[in-house]
Write a protein that holds these residues in place. Structure first.
Motif, PDB file in Angstrom:
ATOM      1  N   CYS A   1     -20.305   6.204-121.052  1.00  0.00           N
ATOM      2  CA  CYS A   1     -19.213   6.541-121.970  1.00  0.00           C
ATOM      3  C   CYS A   1     -19.083   8.062-122.075  1.00  0.00           C
ATOM      4  O   CYS A   1     -18.113   8.647-121.610  1.00  0.00           O
ATOM      5  CB  CYS A   1     -19.468   5.910-123.337  1.00  0.00           C
ATOM      6  N   ASP A   2     -20.065   8.690-122.685  1.00  0.00           N
ATOM      7  CA  ASP A   2     -20.048  10.139-122.884  1.00  0.00           C
ATOM      8  C   ASP A   2     -21.480  10.548-123.189  1.00  0.00           C
ATOM      9  O   ASP A   2     -21.976  10.350-124.293  1.00  0.00           O
ATOM     10  CB  ASP A   2     -19.104  10.489-124.042  1.00  0.00           C
ATOM     11  N   GLN A   3     -22.152  11.121-122.217  1.00  0.00           N
ATOM     12  CA  GLN A   3     -23.592  11.349-122.323  1.00  0.00           C
ATOM     13  C   GLN A   3     -23.981  12.209-123.516  1.00  0.00           C
ATOM     14  O   GLN A   3     -25.071  12.056-124.069  1.00  0.00           O
ATOM     15  CB  GLN A   3     -24.117  11.967-121.029  1.00  0.00           C
ATOM     16  N   GLN A   4     -23.119  13.127-123.923  1.00  0.00           N
ATOM     17  CA  GLN A   4     -23.521  14.017-125.022  1.00  0.00           C
ATOM     18  C   GLN A   4     -23.461  13.335-126.380  1.00  0.00           C
ATOM     19  O   GLN A   4     -24.109  13.780-127.334  1.00  0.00           O
ATOM     20  CB  GLN A   4     -22.654  15.277-125.038  1.00  0.00           C
TER      21      GLN A   4
ATOM     22  N   ASN B   1     -30.915  13.592-126.474  1.00  0.00           N
ATOM     23  CA  ASN B   1     -31.804  14.366-125.622  1.00  0.00           C
ATOM     24  C   ASN B   1     -32.890  15.049-126.458  1.00  0.00           C
ATOM     25  O   ASN B   1     -32.607  15.722-127.437  1.00  0.00           O
ATOM     26  CB  ASN B   1     -30.999  15.430-124.852  1.00  0.00           C
ATOM     27  N   GLY B   2     -34.142  14.814-126.071  1.00  0.00           N
ATOM     28  CA  GLY B   2     -35.263  15.495-126.704  1.00  0.00           C
ATOM     29  C   GLY B   2     -35.873  14.787-127.888  1.00  0.00           C
ATOM     30  O   GLY B   2     -36.856  15.274-128.458  1.00  0.00           O
ATOM     31  N   ILE B   3     -35.330  13.628-128.260  1.00  0.00           N
ATOM     32  CA  ILE B   3     -35.811  12.990-129.485  1.00  0.00           C
ATOM     33  C   ILE B   3     -37.264  12.516-129.368  1.00  0.00           C
ATOM     34  O   ILE B   3     -37.970  12.389-130.365  1.00  0.00           O
ATOM     35  CB  ILE B   3     -34.890  11.829-129.910  1.00  0.00           C
TER      36      ILE B   3
ATOM     37  N   GLU C   1     -41.222  16.004-133.272  1.00  0.00           N
ATOM     38  CA  GLU C   1     -40.837  15.360-134.519  1.00  0.00           C
ATOM     39  C   GLU C   1     -39.389  15.733-134.798  1.00  0.00           C
ATOM     40  O   GLU C   1     -39.072  16.879-135.136  1.00  0.00           O
ATOM     41  CB  GLU C   1     -41.750  15.808-135.666  1.00  0.00           C
ATOM     42  N   PHE C   2     -38.502  14.786-134.621  1.00  0.00           N
ATOM     43  CA  PHE C   2     -37.066  15.044-134.676  1.00  0.00           C
ATOM     44  C   PHE C   2     -36.579  14.871-136.109  1.00  0.00           C
ATOM     45  O   PHE C   2     -36.378  13.759-136.582  1.00  0.00           O
ATOM     46  CB  PHE C   2     -36.360  14.070-133.729  1.00  0.00           C
TER      47      PHE C   2
ATOM     48  N   TYR D   1     -28.085  18.796-132.963  1.00  0.00           N
ATOM     49  CA  TYR D   1     -27.451  17.850-132.034  1.00  0.00           C
ATOM     50  C   TYR D   1     -25.958  17.726-132.338  1.00  0.00           C
ATOM     51  O   TYR D   1     -25.113  17.807-131.442  1.00  0.00           O
ATOM     52  CB  TYR D   1     -28.148  16.492-132.132  1.00  0.00           C
ATOM     53  N   LEU D   2     -25.622  17.544-133.613  1.00  0.00           N
ATOM     54  CA  LEU D   2     -24.215  17.428-134.007  1.00  0.00           C
ATOM     55  C   LEU D   2     -23.439  18.689-133.666  1.00  0.00           C
ATOM     56  O   LEU D   2     -22.349  18.634-133.079  1.00  0.00           O
ATOM     57  CB  LEU D   2     -24.114  17.199-135.514  1.00  0.00           C
ATOM     58  N   LEU D   3     -23.975  19.821-134.039  1.00  0.00           N
ATOM     59  CA  LEU D   3     -23.250  21.084-133.915  1.00  0.00           C
ATOM     60  C   LEU D   3     -23.023  21.492-132.471  1.00  0.00           C
ATOM     61  O   LEU D   3     -22.088  22.260-132.179  1.00  0.00           O
ATOM     62  CB  LEU D   3     -23.999  22.187-134.666  1.00  0.00           C
TER      63      LEU D   3
END
Length: 420
Positions: free
Chosen positions: A225-228, A234-236, A240-241, A249-251
């Motif tokens: 669909c849309d990888q981003q 990515n990185g989770i 400790e996320f 991630y959102l920004l």
């Protein structure tokens, strides 16, 4: 706003959503496909179509009507809301409750409302992960500006982005968190469980009108669909996320659309950090809704990997997760297991859990999770879990219940997924 202020805005938002353990509740969103007698998708615009269905439901004065321009696109009431997905999929959202019995009553009462209309029209309420007969090109897009902008944006993205919008249906569950430590644990466990959810609750026996006997179509659609903004963040699994990580991630993701003075503005390929101007709560809520990872954060953590499931299997899904995430021993057990994986290891694990036809590790993990959930479940929740376990042991992933009966014809094989 500068980047640090933007990060702090979201961190504060997530902190304000924290709640005490004794106040934790469950929220559920149930998506449904409304079909014609020949199993094709009922469109929004046709006679006795989706808009007319909303109009009929709205004759019950308990509903508040939601319009976009001249078109009726949703309904609100005290405990629930009806919204429409881009291809006319009908979603029922129920406000959070601590007890599944309350959610079940609201859900079944609503289905009775639907049935009273659709049975007279000779239409079907189908609960599947994807349209069983119609192809995407034959399903008109709903008349909402938000969806027009999304359709435009996704044209140059993944292979199945438009399939995601117009063809898929799911059941999504939201859970609460106590503090950032609890949030970190639940987000990681949510991702760790996602491949098993994709596998177990795969209810897509058909894709673009053809038999879909391979691994989860839903996972394939979201991956392409849309990888981003979809799949695994990515990185989770590399750290400790926490709150600031989800904010980052959102920004650094393109929001597609922004809201300004109640108007939707297309932002195209600009990232959120280049679009976000203030901490307006309505706009913050909007931006949080414009990413679609397998596990998403709003004022709660949302688990998004399951296909739409017919009753009572939809409540089996909810009961399973409730007795994992809201039982500290079970949550800690899965969290410790997840610590064995970095990002690369998890992506390999994800692929094997979903795609291997036989996998002893998967079988043992599913058996352990079901056992732990059942040991913690109430009597009514145990009923849902036993029903699901019996079906799983006979067929495997749920779609194989349909495919096992395909020699009887598509409609007959799908009978268990029709609510009327």
């Amino acid at each position: 706003m500068n980047y640090k202020s933007q990060i702090n805005t979201y961190v504060t938002y997530f902190e304000n959503a924290e709640s005490k353990k004794e106040c934790h509740k469950i929220g559920v969103e149930f998506e449904h496909l409304i079909l014609n007698a020949d199993l094709t998708a009922l469109s929004y615009f046709e006679k006795m179509g989706i808009e007319e269905l909303l109009e009929e439901l709205a004759k019950n004065n308990a509903w508040e009507e939601i319009y976009e321009g001249e078109h009726l696109v949703g309904l609100n009431s005290e405990h629930k809301a009806v919204t429409l997905e881009p291809g006319g999929q009908l979603e029922l959202s129920i406000i959070p409750f601590s007890d599944l019995k309350q959610i079940e009553k609201i859900y079944l009462d609503f289905i009775d409302e639907l049935k009273s209309i659709l049975n007279k029209w000779d239409k079907k309420i189908a609960v599947l992960g994807y349209q069983p007969a119609s192809k995407i090109k034959d399903i008109p897009l709903l008349p909402k500006k938000r969806y027009d902008f999304m359709y435009k944006y996704f044209k140059d993205k993944g292979k199945y982005a438009h399939n995601m919008m117009k063809g898929t249906a799911s059941v999504q569950m939201s859970i609460d968190y106590i503090n950032e430590k609890d949030y970190i644990k639940k987000m990681r466990v949510g991702y760790f469980l996602s491949p098993l959810i994709y596998y177990l609750f795969d209810n897509t026996p058909f894709f673009e009108g053809k038999k879909a006997a391979n691994a989860s179509i839903r996972e394939d659609i979201w991956t392409k669909c849309d990888q981003q903004r979809s799949g695994t963040i990515n990185g989770i699994f590399n750290k400790e996320f926490g709150y600031s990580d989800y904010a980052a991630y959102l920004l650094n993701t393109e929001p597609i659309i922004r809201k300004k003075d109640n108007e939707l503005i297309y932002t195209g390929n600009k990232t959120l950090k280049n679009v976000m101007e203030n901490d307006n709560p309505e706009e913050i809520d909007h931006f949080l809704s414009m990413v679609f990872p397998d596990v998403r954060t709003k004022k709660y953590i949302e688990i998004r990997a399951a296909d739409a499931l017919p009753y009572p299997y939809n409540f089996s899904f909810v009961a399973l997760l409730k007795n994992i995430f809201y039982n500290q021993e079970n949550l800690d057990y899965l969290y410790q297991l997840s610590l064995n994986y970095n990002q690369e290891d998890f992506l390999n694990f994800n692929n094997k859990m979903i795609n291997d036809k036989k996998n002893n590790q998967r079988s043992k993990l599913i058996a352990e999770i079901l056992k732990r959930a059942k040991n913690n479940a109430s009597k009514s929740e145990l009923k849902y879990l036993n029903k699901f376990e019996k079906t799983y042991l006979k067929y495997g992933p749920l779609k194989f219940k349909t495919l096992a009966n395909l020699e009887k014809g598509k409609e007959k094989a799908l009978e268990w997924c029709f609510l009327n």
